[in-house]
Design a protein around this motif. Structure first.
Motif: not given
Ligand code: FAD
Length: 572
Positions: A101, A138-139, A145, A219, A221, A377, A379, A381, A384
């Motif tokens: 990650y 940073g999106l 979402g 990690i 997040v 899930k 980057e 799903t 998408v």
């Protein structure tokens, strides 16, 4: 027989140059010397992976593999080479998502920078990497979402040519340590797409406030807030629609690593599961004597090898992409949603077999079972990515065109096109080479022939009973159609890779045995959708096929699986 799976004990990627081989080997050795007990203990203790970042900094790992040639100041080892990025992603996945990650989000953080024409920002990122630093992307925001149009990170002009940024970001990996945080936002007072902006922030700046780690994990997040954060011209990466394209094109580059992370996780889990089950004696027999256990292992193995073949071949299309060949834009979401859901299925099969072992504190399987669900899930799903895949379906199936052959791409080239992909639109116009060719080449393999009939069936459905105008708006219906289509694309590249690398035809037959069953399953799902018409229902029932059964082939593939028992065990 050479194993088709990655095995740290005999890993020797001769197709790479000496420095790449050294780096990959050093990474494996670092994990092996540290040992399995430490790996799983730190995982369960949720201890931040600072020791791995130290190792990576000392070896120049990220700097060497993630600095494009244009920013390398003549260092011959630095280039952006998707083949070796994929190789490291697989190795890191093998030792755990916690190590994959920070590497992955560094890649994402670099995406907007390497796409930018801002020399100051590029130089800063190259130096940060050379100094052993990491990056962040940073999106995402807490309230929005996947809807990245709706950003609340607002840049207000400061009257001196710069801006002050205020707003929050959520789910941002490495946000606690990154020296380059690529942040997406909008400029106050500008309307529509012209308002978008990508800029660089530094997590060590006093106006950068780290709020918390959003996930209970090794990690980090992060949730962070920028309060009146000064943004100068040197920090601006992209403005207007180009900022939005940079976001999508970055995800294009980044999400390609998810499949390799999943493959690595599944490989490690496979060794542990087969070694455990094959040596566990119940009622006087190894567990692997049970026919259903054999079937589960053979299924998991076929899916894993199939996934590796697809993803390895997708690397070639990635590296050969150019403005006139954008086929990678289809193969990429397929790696993302298909290969990662296959990895989930593999882990489900393995944990079904080993049962209690996949709950133990000292098993890798326990770690794998928890982490594997993240890949499909993040980057984007599955839904998408399937929606994206569907855009390519008409041209893929019905309007093939000629392209020069794409060879295996292990050469030491710099994949600079990935950072000048251009506007993200126009997906429906991308054309493909004829998918039927690969299927024709392997028509002598019984289950390839059978699956090819199902693939032809899909084309026939779209010609004779295509989705109505209503159904074309019904994503629930379309997603199942997307699963059927994805299998055809998945099979095609597996066959291409099988031809290039000379895969055992019996293994290939076993892989397509799973696809014949999967296609039948999705056909049944389509049959059951509320809006399916009578002709569509009749078509769906007609697609339910039994794979060609061959006991000798099954025994042959099983013997390959059996040989993996004890083939690798992590140093304690
Ligand atoms: C561990 C972890 C690490 C992450 N790391 C980062 C990071 O470093 N940087 C970063 O920017 N983000 C990161 N993310 C955010 C991640 O990419 C989000 O999952 C993403 O923003 C989507 O948001 P969401 O999961 O809340 O789902 P939502 O967007 O709320 O979606 C909800 C549902 O709607 C469906 N949906 C949404 N849009 C569509 C569509 N167009 N078509 C079809 N279905 C749709 C989805 O499939 C889903 O089922 C991370 C998240 C996690 C959990």
């Amino acid at each position: 027989m050479t194993s088709l799976l990655f095995n740290p004990s005999d890993y020797d990627p001769r197709h790479f140059d000496a420095e790449t081989r050294r780096l990959l080997r050093a990474t494996i050795d670092w994990f092996e010397q540290r040992g399995k007990r430490t790996l799983v203990e730190k995982y369960h203790a949720k201890e931040f992976h600072a020791d791995f970042l130290e190792f990576a900094a000392k070896e120049n790992l990220f700097a060497t593999l993630l600095t494009p040639a244009a920013d390398a100041k003549g260092d011959p080892d630095k280039r952006w080479d998707t083949a070796r990025v994929a190789a490291l992603s697989e190795i890191l996945g093998f030792y755990g998502l916690s190590y994959w990650y920070p590497w992955q989000v560094t890649i994402l953080g670099l995406g907007p920078v390497w796409q930018s024409a801002n020399p100051a920002a590029r130089e800063r990122a190259a130096k940060l990497l050379a100094d052993g630093g990491v990056c962040a992307f940073g999106l995402s925001e807490k309230d929005h979402g996947a809807d990245i149009y709706a950003t609340d990170m607002v840049l207000t002009p400061d009257g001196e040519g710069g801006y002050r940024a205020t707003g929050g970001k959520y789910y941002i990996g490495n946000g606690n340590v990154a020296g380059v945080v690529s942040v997406f936002g909008r400029i106050e007072g500008v309307e529509g797409p012209d308002a978008y902006v990508f800029f660089v922030a530094d997590s060590r700046h006093e106006n950068y406030h780290l709020v918390k780690n959003v996930v209970p994990s090794q990690i980090f997040v992060s949730e962070f807030r920028l309060e009146d954060y000064p943004v100068t011209a040197d920090d601006i990466l992209h403005t207007g629609p180009a900022a939005f394209d940079a976001a999508l094109n970055t995800v294009n580059v980044g999400k390609f690593n998810l499949c390799f992370g999943g493959i690595g996780i599944a490989e490690h889990a496979f060794y542990e599961a087969i070694t455990h089950a094959h040596n566990r004696i119940l009622y006087g027999h190894p567990v692997t004597d049970f026919p259903h256990v054999k079937a589960q292992f053979v299924d998991a193995y076929a899916r894993l090898v199939g996934s590796k073949l697809f993803c390895d071949r997708a690397v070639d299309y990635f590296r050969s992409a150019n403005p006139d060949d954008r086929r990678y834009l289809l193969f990429n979401p397929v790696t993302k949603m298909k290969a990662t859901t296959e990895a989930e299925k593999i882990i489900a099969l393995l944990t079904e077999v080993v049962a209690a072992k996949s709950f133990e504190a000292d098993s890798y399987l326990t770690v794998a079972a928890t982490d594997i669900r993240g890949l499909p899930k993040l980057e984007g799903t599955v839904a998408v990515n399937l929606a994206l895949i569907l855009k390519f379906m008409p041209n893929y199936l019905f309007a093939p065109t000629e392209y020069p052959p794409v060879p295996t791409r292990h050469d030491a080239a710099d994949d600079e096109f990935l950072f000048r992909q251009g506007p993200a639109r126009g997906l429906g116009k991308v054309q493909f080479h004829d998918w039927r060719e690969a299927y024709r080449t392997f028509v002598h393999v019984p289950n390839v022939e059978r699956f090819a009939l199902q693939a032809e069936g899909l084309a026939e459905l779209l010609m004779t009973a295509p989705p109505s105008a209503e159904q074309q708006k019904d994503l629930d219906f379309l997603l199942t159609l997307g699963e059927l289509f994805t299998l055809v694309v998945y099979g095609q590249l597996i066959l291409e890779q099988a031809e290039l690398t000379g895969v055992d035809p019996l293994v290939l037959d076993q892989i397509f045995d799973t696809f014949v069953r999967d296609f039948s399953g999705y056909a049944v799902a389509l049959h059951g959708k509320p809006s399916t018409t009578l002709p569509q229902q009749q078509w769906a029932v007609g697609q339910i096929r039994k794979p060609v059964v061959d006991a000798e082939r099954f025994a042959h593939v099983w013997s390959q699986v059996e040989s993996l028992s004890g083939a690798y065990e992590m140093r304690p």
